[in-house]
Design a protein around this motif. Structure first.
Motif, PDB file in Angstrom:
ATOM      1  N   LEU A  21       0.863  -1.173   0.000  1.00 11.77           N
ATOM      2  CA  LEU A  21       0.000   0.000   0.000  1.00 11.77           C
ATOM      3  C   LEU A  21       0.905   1.230   0.000  1.00 11.77           C
ATOM      4  N   ARG A  22       0.477   2.233  -0.757  1.00 12.61           N
ATOM      5  CA  ARG A  22       1.326   3.410  -0.924  1.00 12.61           C
ATOM      6  C   ARG A  22       0.620   4.667  -0.411  1.00 12.61           C
ATOM      7  N   CYS A  23       1.416   5.567   0.163  1.00  9.51           N
ATOM      8  CA  CYS A  23       0.881   6.810   0.714  1.00  9.51           C
ATOM      9  C   CYS A  23       1.802   7.968   0.355  1.00  9.51           C
ATOM     10  N   SER A  24       1.205   9.061  -0.095  1.00  6.68           N
ATOM     11  CA  SER A  24       1.953  10.302  -0.284  1.00  6.68           C
ATOM     12  C   SER A  24       1.419  11.334   0.680  1.00  6.68           C
ATOM     13  N   PRO A  25       2.257  11.862   1.570  1.00  6.77           N
ATOM     14  CA  PRO A  25       1.784  12.812   2.577  1.00  6.77           C
ATOM     15  C   PRO A  25       1.495  14.183   1.972  1.00  6.77           C
ATOM     16  N   ARG A  26       0.902  15.053   2.783  1.00  3.43           N
ATOM     17  CA  ARG A  26       0.709  16.443   2.371  1.00  3.43           C
ATOM     18  C   ARG A  26       2.079  17.065   2.120  1.00  3.43           C
ATOM     19  N   SER A  27       2.086  18.023   1.229  1.00  3.04           N
ATOM     20  CA  SER A  27       3.336  18.695   0.906  1.00  3.04           C
ATOM     21  C   SER A  27       3.966  19.293   2.168  1.00  3.04           C
ATOM     22  N   GLY A  28       5.204  18.933   2.422  1.00  3.51           N
ATOM     23  CA  GLY A  28       5.926  19.488   3.565  1.00  3.51           C
ATOM     24  C   GLY A  28       5.810  18.691   4.852  1.00  3.51           C
ATOM     25  N   ASP A  29       4.849  17.764   4.924  1.00  4.39           N
ATOM     26  CA  ASP A  29       4.713  16.978   6.166  1.00  4.39           C
ATOM     27  C   ASP A  29       5.808  15.917   6.225  1.00  4.39           C
ATOM     28  N   LEU A  30       6.451  15.826   7.376  1.00  2.00           N
ATOM     29  CA  LEU A  30       7.533  14.865   7.543  1.00  2.00           C
ATOM     30  C   LEU A  30       7.082  13.568   8.211  1.00  2.00           C
ATOM     31  N   SER A  31       5.979  13.648   8.960  1.00  2.00           N
ATOM     32  CA  SER A  31       5.486  12.466   9.677  1.00  2.00           C
ATOM     33  C   SER A  31       4.416  11.754   8.874  1.00  2.00           C
ATOM     34  N   VAL A  32       4.537  10.440   8.830  1.00  2.00           N
ATOM     35  CA  VAL A  32       3.518   9.580   8.212  1.00  2.00           C
ATOM     36  C   VAL A  32       3.125   8.509   9.214  1.00  2.00           C
ATOM     37  N   TYR A  33       1.841   8.276   9.313  1.00  2.66           N
ATOM     38  CA  TYR A  33       1.296   7.274  10.228  1.00  2.66           C
ATOM     39  C   TYR A  33       0.461   6.294   9.415  1.00  2.66           C
ATOM     40  N   TRP A  34       0.472   5.040   9.832  1.00  9.71           N
ATOM     41  CA  TRP A  34      -0.418   4.038   9.252  1.00  9.71           C
ATOM     42  C   TRP A  34      -1.362   3.531  10.336  1.00  9.71           C
ATOM     43  N   TYR A  35      -2.643   3.446   9.958  1.00 13.00           N
ATOM     44  CA  TYR A  35      -3.685   2.943  10.854  1.00 13.00           C
ATOM     45  C   TYR A  35      -4.469   1.858  10.121  1.00 13.00           C
ATOM     46  N   GLN A  36      -4.983   0.933  10.918  1.00 13.78           N
ATOM     47  CA  GLN A  36      -5.863  -0.107  10.391  1.00 13.78           C
ATOM     48  C   GLN A  36      -7.242   0.083  11.007  1.00 13.78           C
ATOM     49  N   GLN A  37      -8.274   0.017  10.183  1.00 13.73           N
ATOM     50  CA  GLN A  37      -9.639   0.153  10.711  1.00 13.73           C
ATOM     51  C   GLN A  37     -10.439  -1.096  10.369  1.00 13.73           C
ATOM     52  N   SER A  38     -10.859  -1.800  11.405  1.00 14.77           N
ATOM     53  CA  SER A  38     -11.737  -2.947  11.206  1.00 14.77           C
ATOM     54  C   SER A  38     -13.008  -2.710  12.002  1.00 14.77           C
ATOM     55  N   LEU A  39     -14.048  -3.480  11.680  1.00 14.27           N
ATOM     56  CA  LEU A  39     -15.353  -3.272  12.320  1.00 14.27           C
ATOM     57  C   LEU A  39     -15.271  -3.500  13.819  1.00 14.27           C
ATOM     58  N   ASP A  40     -14.537  -4.534  14.228  1.00 14.42           N
ATOM     59  CA  ASP A  40     -14.552  -4.875  15.654  1.00 14.42           C
ATOM     60  C   ASP A  40     -13.512  -4.100  16.462  1.00 14.42           C
ATOM     61  N   GLN A  41     -12.416  -3.681  15.843  1.00 16.10           N
ATOM     62  CA  GLN A  41     -11.340  -3.023  16.594  1.00 16.10           C
ATOM     63  C   GLN A  41     -11.311  -1.516  16.430  1.00 16.10           C
ATOM     64  N   GLY A  42     -12.025  -0.980  15.462  1.00 11.43           N
ATOM     65  CA  GLY A  42     -11.933   0.461  15.229  1.00 11.43           C
ATOM     66  C   GLY A  42     -10.602   0.826  14.594  1.00 11.43           C
ATOM     67  N   LEU A  43     -10.220   2.094  14.723  1.00 12.58           N
ATOM     68  CA  LEU A  43      -8.965   2.590  14.148  1.00 12.58           C
ATOM     69  C   LEU A  43      -7.807   2.288  15.095  1.00 12.58           C
ATOM     70  N   GLN A  44      -6.868   1.507  14.604  1.00 16.18           N
ATOM     71  CA  GLN A  44      -5.725   1.106  15.418  1.00 16.18           C
ATOM     72  C   GLN A  44      -4.432   1.589  14.775  1.00 16.18           C
ATOM     73  N   PHE A  45      -3.584   2.200  15.570  1.00 18.55           N
ATOM     74  CA  PHE A  45      -2.297   2.689  15.092  1.00 18.55           C
ATOM     75  C   PHE A  45      -1.362   1.521  14.806  1.00 18.55           C
ATOM     76  N   LEU A  46      -0.706   1.584  13.666  1.00 15.68           N
ATOM     77  CA  LEU A  46       0.252   0.535  13.309  1.00 15.68           C
ATOM     78  C   LEU A  46       1.689   1.009  13.479  1.00 15.68           C
ATOM     79  N   ILE A  47       2.061   2.087  12.774  1.00 15.79           N
ATOM     80  CA  ILE A  47       3.453   2.512  12.780  1.00 15.79           C
ATOM     81  C   ILE A  47       3.554   3.960  12.309  1.00 15.79           C
ATOM     82  N   GLN A  48       4.594   4.658  12.790  1.00 16.12           N
ATOM     83  CA  GLN A  48       4.862   6.042  12.422  1.00 16.12           C
ATOM     84  C   GLN A  48       6.282   6.183  11.912  1.00 16.12           C
ATOM     85  N   TYR A  49       6.432   6.984  10.867  1.00 15.55           N
ATOM     86  CA  TYR A  49       7.750   7.369  10.364  1.00 15.55           C
ATOM     87  C   TYR A  49       7.871   8.875  10.392  1.00 15.55           C
ATOM     88  N   TYR A  50       9.077   9.331  10.692  1.00 16.10           N
ATOM     89  CA  TYR A  50       9.359  10.755  10.676  1.00 16.10           C
ATOM     90  C   TYR A  50      10.619  10.965   9.858  1.00 16.10           C
TER      91      TYR A  50
END
Lengths: 111, 113
Positions: A21-50
């Motif tokens: 899966l690929r993500c391009s952040p907003r222009s100038g943003d240095l931090s990227v976060y990945w979250y997983q959203q499932s019906l039973d768990q809601g939005l769960q944080f996976l990993i952050q890069y800076y």
């Protein structure tokens, strides 16, 4: 439009396969976060890069990995996929003292 | 006990009603509080962002934080059918630009015309 882009929008694959899966952040943003959203768990944080470096890790499975490239886009790699990995995967980005802005997500279906 | 509790609803109200959405949390170290709105099959969209206890108003939306009770609320005045969405509370230990967010599971709201 948040300015965060994600591709693909939808992904259908089989158990045992690997996807990226690929993500391009907003222009100038240095931090990227990945979250997983499932019906039973809601939005769960996976990993952050800076700025290319891993900054924080959540409940990310060992089968999952991510990286952030010099142009600041990020990829989330999911391998040995299981039925339970079917979910919405969101990327978010932020500047130093701003809150997080989310992309439209990638819907993954593992059959 | 989950860190952030949020009633999943669904909550159904008539157009024009005042809507109250709430979250409770267990960790007093949370300092920053947010509300996101998520339409079906879309990404979460930031509505409100607060730091201190008290109220913050933006148009028809008011966010309220009570750190002593570990309780946050979002009020929507004069609700519209376009407000029908899932509302997610989120919080972080530090400025959210540098730290992951912890989310409630979301409350699904339907505003009936």
């Amino acid at each position: 439009d948040s300015g965060v882009t994600q591709t693909p929008k939808h992904l259908i694959t089989a158990t045992g396969q690997r996807v990226t899966l690929r993500c391009s952040p907003r222009s100038g943003d240095l931090s990227v976060y990945w979250y997983q959203q499932s019906l039973d768990q809601g939005l769960q944080f996976l990993i952050q890069y800076y700025n290319g470096e891993e900054r924080a890790k959540g409940n990310i499975l060992e089968r999952f990995s991510a990286q952030q490239f010099p142009d600041l886009h990020s990829e989330l790699n999911l391998s040995s996929l299981e039925l339970g990995d079917s979910a919405l995967y969101f990327c978010a980005s932020s500047g130093f003292q701003e809150t997080q802005y989310f992309g439209p997500g990638t819907r993954l279906l593992v059959l | 006990q989950k860190e952030v509790e949020q009633d999943p609803g669904p909550l159904s109200v008539p157009e024009g009603a005042i809507v109250s959405l709430n979250c409770t949390y267990s960790n007093s170290a949370f300092q920053y509080f947010m509300w996101y709105r998520q339409y079906s099959r879309k990404g979460p969209e930031l509505l409100m962002y607060t730091y201190s206890s008290g109220n913050k108003e933006d148009g028809r939306f008011t966010a309220q934080v009570d750190k002593s009770s570990k309780y946050i609320s979002l009020f929507i005045r004069d609700s519209q059918p376009s407000d029908s969405a899932t509302y997610l509370c989120a919080m972080s230990f530090r400025n959210s630009g540098n730290t992951p967010l912890v989310f409630g599971k979301g409350t699904r709201l339907s505003v009936i015309a």
